[in-house]
Design a protein around this motif. Structure first.
Motif, short mmCIF file in Angstrom:
data_model
loop_
_atom_site.label_atom_id
_atom_site.label_comp_id
_atom_site.label_asym_id
_atom_site.label_seq_id
_atom_site.Cartn_x
_atom_site.Cartn_y
_atom_site.Cartn_z
N ARG B 175 -0.85 -58.43 32.75
CA ARG B 175 0.43 -58.97 32.29
C ARG B 175 1.15 -59.67 33.45
O ARG B 175 1.63 -60.79 33.31
CB ARG B 175 1.29 -57.84 31.74
CG ARG B 175 2.33 -58.32 30.78
CD ARG B 175 3.26 -57.22 30.37
NE ARG B 175 4.45 -57.28 31.18
CZ ARG B 175 5.07 -56.21 31.66
NH1 ARG B 175 4.62 -55.02 31.41
NH2 ARG B 175 6.14 -56.36 32.37
N THR B 232 6.81 -65.60 25.38
CA THR B 232 5.84 -65.24 24.35
C THR B 232 4.60 -64.58 24.97
O THR B 232 4.09 -63.59 24.44
CB THR B 232 5.41 -66.49 23.57
OG1 THR B 232 6.57 -67.24 23.26
CG2 THR B 232 4.69 -66.13 22.30
N ARG B 235 5.48 -61.02 25.93
CA ARG B 235 5.58 -60.15 24.76
C ARG B 235 4.21 -59.87 24.16
O ARG B 235 3.91 -58.75 23.75
CB ARG B 235 6.48 -60.80 23.69
CG ARG B 235 7.94 -60.61 23.96
CD ARG B 235 8.29 -59.14 24.04
NE ARG B 235 9.19 -58.90 25.16
CZ ARG B 235 10.49 -58.70 25.04
NH1 ARG B 235 11.04 -58.69 23.87
NH2 ARG B 235 11.23 -58.50 26.12
N ALA B 236 3.35 -60.90 24.12
CA ALA B 236 2.02 -60.73 23.52
C ALA B 236 1.23 -59.68 24.30
O ALA B 236 0.57 -58.83 23.72
CB ALA B 236 1.28 -62.06 23.51
N ARG B 238 2.49 -57.27 26.25
CA ARG B 238 3.10 -55.96 26.04
C ARG B 238 2.61 -55.34 24.74
O ARG B 238 2.29 -54.16 24.66
CB ARG B 238 4.62 -56.10 25.93
CG ARG B 238 5.35 -55.93 27.23
CD ARG B 238 6.81 -56.29 27.00
NE ARG B 238 7.36 -56.82 28.22
CZ ARG B 238 8.00 -56.08 29.11
NH1 ARG B 238 8.19 -54.81 28.90
NH2 ARG B 238 8.48 -56.62 30.21
N TRP B 239 2.52 -56.21 23.72
CA TRP B 239 2.09 -55.77 22.40
C TRP B 239 0.63 -55.33 22.46
O TRP B 239 0.26 -54.27 21.95
CB TRP B 239 2.30 -56.95 21.46
CG TRP B 239 1.93 -56.72 20.03
CD1 TRP B 239 2.60 -55.96 19.14
CD2 TRP B 239 0.80 -57.29 19.37
NE1 TRP B 239 1.95 -56.02 17.94
CE2 TRP B 239 0.86 -56.82 18.05
CE3 TRP B 239 -0.23 -58.15 19.74
CZ2 TRP B 239 -0.09 -57.18 17.09
CZ3 TRP B 239 -1.18 -58.50 18.80
CH2 TRP B 239 -1.10 -58.02 17.49
N ALA B 240 -0.20 -56.14 23.14
CA ALA B 240 -1.61 -55.78 23.30
C ALA B 240 -1.74 -54.45 24.02
O ALA B 240 -2.57 -53.61 23.68
CB ALA B 240 -2.34 -56.88 24.07
N ALA B 242 0.45 -52.00 23.99
CA ALA B 242 0.86 -50.92 23.11
C ALA B 242 -0.22 -50.60 22.09
O ALA B 242 -0.39 -49.44 21.70
CB ALA B 242 2.16 -51.29 22.41
N ILE B 243 -0.98 -51.62 21.68
CA ILE B 243 -2.01 -51.38 20.66
C ILE B 243 -3.28 -50.79 21.25
O ILE B 243 -3.82 -49.82 20.75
CB ILE B 243 -2.35 -52.71 19.94
CG1 ILE B 243 -1.16 -53.12 19.09
CG2 ILE B 243 -3.59 -52.54 19.08
CD1 ILE B 243 -1.50 -54.26 18.18
N THR B 244 -3.75 -51.39 22.35
CA THR B 244 -5.05 -50.96 22.86
C THR B 244 -4.97 -49.64 23.60
O THR B 244 -5.93 -48.88 23.61
CB THR B 244 -5.65 -52.02 23.80
OG1 THR B 244 -4.64 -52.40 24.72
CG2 THR B 244 -6.14 -53.22 23.04
#
Lengths: 267, 250
Positions: B175, B232, B235-236, B238-240, B242-244
């Protein structure tokens, strides 16, 4: 962010001399490989030998060009950092401790922060022209946001019990700010100052490369246009060395100012 | 309701102040003219193609950096001998900003995409490497000992213990690296554009607006676009993250 800043704290102590020897061994191998490479590459323009770079380093150091440009860049760094600290740290403390200030400033900060300082260069060229003000503005802008956000986070994370205890003892709000919140947030402020200086030092090169009549970035660009690769490399080495020394100095400063926080910050 | 008003107060004041300050001069960009320029630039497709060129370079350079830095970081983090011997090189080159080596890279690779990709790779390499090393080093020793006790082969150990435990830190490094890469591409394209001809990309576009067409509205549109992309991307990832790696709280 602390992940980045904390990992290179070396294991000092008994192995210090050994560490220096390993460092010298690795770098000697690197320079040797570089030298061999420079013999294989026929063009001195593309890959000058380490000896040529050392000679260029000596020449520019002797005629004062190296120190002159380095001083200018360092002066710009100090001036813009000072301005950023004076403005961002108080604002950050306010944002961290007061909901009103946080509500007021959070949205504009989050809107401006993603726009990299470097992206301001063309507009700054138009506004300020080529000169001192452009690199100063770019460096100030680059240093401002890490400092502000880091200070706000540090101030918001101060242990509530400390503040409650201070209140119980009847301290005034300004005394609590000065004697409790600022010292408690100081480690976070110093970490963000180190990040800000590193970012700012990167930006000075870009800003001077495009829009300043002097400084290290300008010197690199000037000697590139003169096709004097050894001198370009000599200035690159200088930039790296100064960046390393500034970071070392700031780390030392935080060790002196916040000795209680070192177990956490230096891993 | 009152909080929403408070939050919008400063941005609105800034926009109004900007509009008022700039209305004295014909050339100065104003919020209204910037909006017009933005609509025009999106319509013609210039903005999107510029962003696409820059993003393509960022992803290419970032992929190179990740492919080199992650294995190297795992090796350095898990084998002290490797770390001890390579650390001097890392510590020597890390303080040298990607932009400082830009003139050299232009000399070696010309002023096209190759140079831009190389700068991005160099810029993203160190954050990923440092965080990969840190991630491997911070693995609980008891986990590794348990894996050893159970007689797992080194490869299985890597897959079952080491990688999952180090992944959060590696992703944090990615990130940070991607953010730095995006800044580096703007600077690289700006500087390349400033010195030579055409290479495309959003940074070059900004330079053309400055130097040739003197279109300040377009320049501000580019700045805003740069900010939106940076936001963007962050955020993308951060989201990845949180998911992985839902088990990490970094």
């Amino acid at each position: 962010m602390s992940v980045v800043s904390s990992t290179n704290a070396k294991a000092a102590g008994p192995t210090r001399l050994g560490g220096v020897l390993v460092y010298l061994r690795t770098m000697a191998l690197f320079v040797l490989a570089w030298y061999a490479g420079s013999l294989l590459v026929p063009s001195k323009l593309l890959l000058p030998s380490p000896l040529a770079v050392a000679a260029a380093l000596r020449d520019t150091a002797l005629n004062g060009e190296l120190f002159g440009n380095a001083l200018i860049s360092l002066a710009r760094l100090s001036a813009s950092m000072l301005a950023a600290v004076v403005i961002a740290v108080p604002l950050g403390l306010l944002m961290g401790r007061s909901r009103l200030w946080n509500d007021l400033l959070e949205l504009p900060v989050e809107m401006l922060r993603p726009i990299a300082g470097i992206a301001w260069i063309p507009l700054a060229l138009y506004l300020f022209g080529i000169g001192h003000r452009l690199p100063l503005f770019i460096m100030f802008y680059t240093a401002f946001f890490p400092l502000l956000v880091g200070t706000a986070a540090g101030a918001a994370a101060v242990d509530r019990r400390l503040i409650a205890a201070a209140r119980t003892m009847g301290l005034s709000r300004s005394t609590i700010m000065r004697r409790v919140i600022v010292p408690a947030a100081l480690p976070a402020i110093l970490v963000s100052a180190r990040l800000a200086v590193a970012a700012s030092w990167t930006a000075v090169v870009a800003a001077e490369l495009v829009g300043a009549p002097n400084g290290l970035g300008y010197a690199i660009e000037y000697y590139r246009s003169m096709l004097s690769t050894p001198t370009v490399m000599a200035f690159i080495v200088t930039i790296g060395l100064l960046g390393f020394l500034t970071d070392k100095g700031l780390r030392q400063l935080s060790r002196v100012l916040t000795p209680w926080a070192q177990t956490g910050a230096a891993q | 309701m009152k909080r929403v008003a408070l939050r919008l107060l400063v941005p609105v004041l800034l926009l109004v102040g900007w509009q008022l300050l700039a209305s004295g001069s014909v050339q100065a960009p104003r919020p209204s003219t910037v909006l017009e320029a933005a609509i025009a630039m999106v319509r013609t497709g210039d903005l999107l193609s510029g962003l696409a060129t820059s993003l393509g370079r960022v992803f290419a350079g970032f992929a190179i950096a990740a492919c080199l830095a992650v294995p190297l970081g795992i090796a350095m983090g898990s084998m002290p001998t490797v770390e001890r011997n390579l650390d001097p090189l890392v510590e020597t080159f890390r303080p040298i900003a990607a932009l400082a080596i830009l003139p050299l890279v232009i000399l070696w690779l010309g002023s096209g995409s190759g140079a831009a990709v190389a700068i991005v790779a160099y810029a993203a390499f160190f954050p990923i490497l440092i965080n990969a090393i840190a991630g491997v080093k911070r693995i609980e020793p008891s986990l590794m000992r348990a894996a050893l006790t159970m007689g797992l082969t080194p490869l299985t150990r890597m897959r079952v213990v080491l990688l999952p435990a180090a992944l959060p830190s590696i992703l944090v490094g990615m990130r940070i690296g991607l953010g730095i890469a995006w800044t580096a591409i703007i600077a690289a394209e700006l500087a390349v554009g400033a010195k030579s001809g055409s290479s495309g990309g959003i940074g070059q576009m900004m330079f053309v607006f400055y130097a040739y067409s003197i279109d300040l509205n377009g320049m501000v549109v580019c700045m805003i676009a740069v900010g939106i992309v940076a936001f963007t991307l962050d955020r993308a990832l951060r989201w990845a993250l949180a998911i992985t790696v839902p088990w990490s709280r970094i």
